[in-house]
Design an enzyme around this catalytic site. Structure first.
Site, PDB file in Angstrom:
ATOM      1  N   PHE A  26       0.842  -1.190   0.000  1.00 50.88           N
ATOM      2  CA  PHE A  26       0.000   0.000   0.000  1.00 50.88           C
ATOM      3  C   PHE A  26       0.875   1.238   0.000  1.00 50.88           C
ATOM      4  CE2 PHE A  26      -2.659  -3.342   1.538  1.00 50.88           C
ATOM      5  CZ  PHE A  26      -3.920  -3.052   1.029  1.00 50.88           C
ATOM      6  N   CYS A  32      -6.137  15.354   0.230  1.00 46.08           N
ATOM      7  CA  CYS A  32      -7.431  14.966  -0.303  1.00 46.08           C
ATOM      8  C   CYS A  32      -8.202  16.224  -0.697  1.00 46.08           C
ATOM      9  CB  CYS A  32      -8.229  14.156   0.726  1.00 46.08           C
ATOM     10  SG  CYS A  32      -9.678  13.348   0.004  1.00 46.08           S
ATOM     11  N   CYS A  36     -14.315  13.914   4.307  1.00 46.85           N
ATOM     12  CA  CYS A  36     -15.334  12.961   4.756  1.00 46.85           C
ATOM     13  C   CYS A  36     -15.235  12.757   6.259  1.00 46.85           C
ATOM     14  CB  CYS A  36     -15.162  11.632   4.040  1.00 46.85           C
ATOM     15  SG  CYS A  36     -15.248  11.796   2.239  1.00 46.85           S
ATOM     16  N   CYS A  39     -13.385   9.558   7.501  1.00 41.69           N
ATOM     17  CA  CYS A  39     -12.031   9.280   7.035  1.00 41.69           C
ATOM     18  C   CYS A  39     -11.139   8.864   8.204  1.00 41.69           C
ATOM     19  CB  CYS A  39     -11.438  10.503   6.345  1.00 41.69           C
ATOM     20  SG  CYS A  39      -9.831  10.151   5.622  1.00 41.69           S
ATOM     21  N   ASP A  40     -10.284   7.860   7.969  1.00 42.49           N
ATOM     22  CA  ASP A  40      -9.432   7.343   9.043  1.00 42.49           C
ATOM     23  C   ASP A  40      -7.954   7.646   8.825  1.00 42.49           C
ATOM     24  OD1 ASP A  40      -8.958   5.647   6.927  1.00 42.49           O
ATOM     25  OD2 ASP A  40      -9.606   3.830   7.944  1.00 42.49           O
ATOM     26  N   THR A  41      -7.631   8.631   7.984  1.00 40.70           N
ATOM     27  CA  THR A  41      -6.240   8.940   7.676  1.00 40.70           C
ATOM     28  C   THR A  41      -5.938  10.403   7.971  1.00 40.70           C
ATOM     29  OG1 THR A  41      -6.235   7.276   5.924  1.00 40.70           O
ATOM     30  CG2 THR A  41      -4.490   8.914   5.863  1.00 40.70           C
ATOM     31  N   GLU A  95      -7.204   3.452  -5.521  1.00 44.66           N
ATOM     32  CA  GLU A  95      -8.476   3.652  -4.827  1.00 44.66           C
ATOM     33  C   GLU A  95      -8.733   5.150  -4.808  1.00 44.66           C
ATOM     34  OE1 GLU A  95      -8.326   1.749  -1.005  1.00 44.66           O
ATOM     35  OE2 GLU A  95      -8.254  -0.247  -1.904  1.00 44.66           O
ATOM     36  N   HIS A 178      -9.571  -6.100   7.191  1.00 45.15           N
ATOM     37  CA  HIS A 178      -8.322  -5.761   7.869  1.00 45.15           C
ATOM     38  C   HIS A 178      -8.590  -5.224   9.269  1.00 45.15           C
ATOM     39  CE1 HIS A 178      -9.717  -2.258   5.681  1.00 45.15           C
ATOM     40  NE2 HIS A 178      -8.956  -1.472   6.411  1.00 45.15           N
TER      41      HIS A 178
END
Length: 184
Positions: A26, A32, A36, A39-41, A95, A178
């Site tokens: 990855f 971005c 959102c 969002c987890d980042t 993605e 995951h």
């Protein structure tokens, strides 16, 4: 040579969608064009890297399947980085949120559309985080996708998603496996 804002590079199993369970490298790019709530980042953190540096790190792992993700990776992913990954023997997947066109050479496009406007030119896999929206209307506005997935919002509405798929069997369930099995 161009520089890319890289949030992280790691090796794990693809946890979502068509390639669930596949070993993958990855490459998470920072930044971005959407905000959102789920969002987890953290897209503020990054290291500047060249395409060659990215390929060198990715090549340390056994798999030649690379998933370029983000944030919104198409803000940075370009022909130079795709070409460098392809030259190193990688199958290149991206993605994206669907707001930007995909560079030539990308092998697999997963679109997880958020807000309009969308400007994507091709999709292999449509993956929608379901929050009760009209997914059929969204699918009609995007390029035709061979594979369609609905994903619960952090498993909070799994029963609703399962019910929708049972009524609309063209869609398939995608879980964030995951997270369910505790890997990155």
């Amino acid at each position: 040579q161009g520089m890319y804002r890289v949030n992280e590079i790691f090796y794990s199993l693809q946890g979502e969608g068509f390639f669930t369970g596949s070993a993958a490298v990855f490459v998470r790019l920072s930044g971005c064009n959407r905000a959102c709530a789920f969002c987890d980042t953290d897209h503020r953190a990054f290291t500047l890297m060249t395409a060659d540096e990215i390929v060198a790190i990715a090549s340390k792992y056994e798999s030649r399947f690379v998933v370029v993700t983000g944030g919104e990776p198409l803000l940075q992913l370009d022909d130079a980085l795709v070409g460098a990954l392809k030259a190193a023997g990688f199958f290149v997947a991206v993605e994206t949120n669907g707001t930007l066109p995909v560079p030539q050479g990308v092998d697999w496009v997963t679109c997880s559309p958020k807000e309009k406007p969308w400007n994507i030119d091709r999709i292999d896999e449509l993956k929608i985080v379901w929050q009760g929206q009209d997914v059929e209307a969204i699918a009609r506005e995007l390029p035709e996708a061979t594979h369609r997935f609905l994903q619960p919002l952090s498993c909070s509405n799994t029963d609703e998603v399962v019910g929708y798929i049972l009524r609309n069997p063209r869609w398939r369930l995608s879980l964030q496996t995951h997270k369910l099995i505790g890997i990155q």
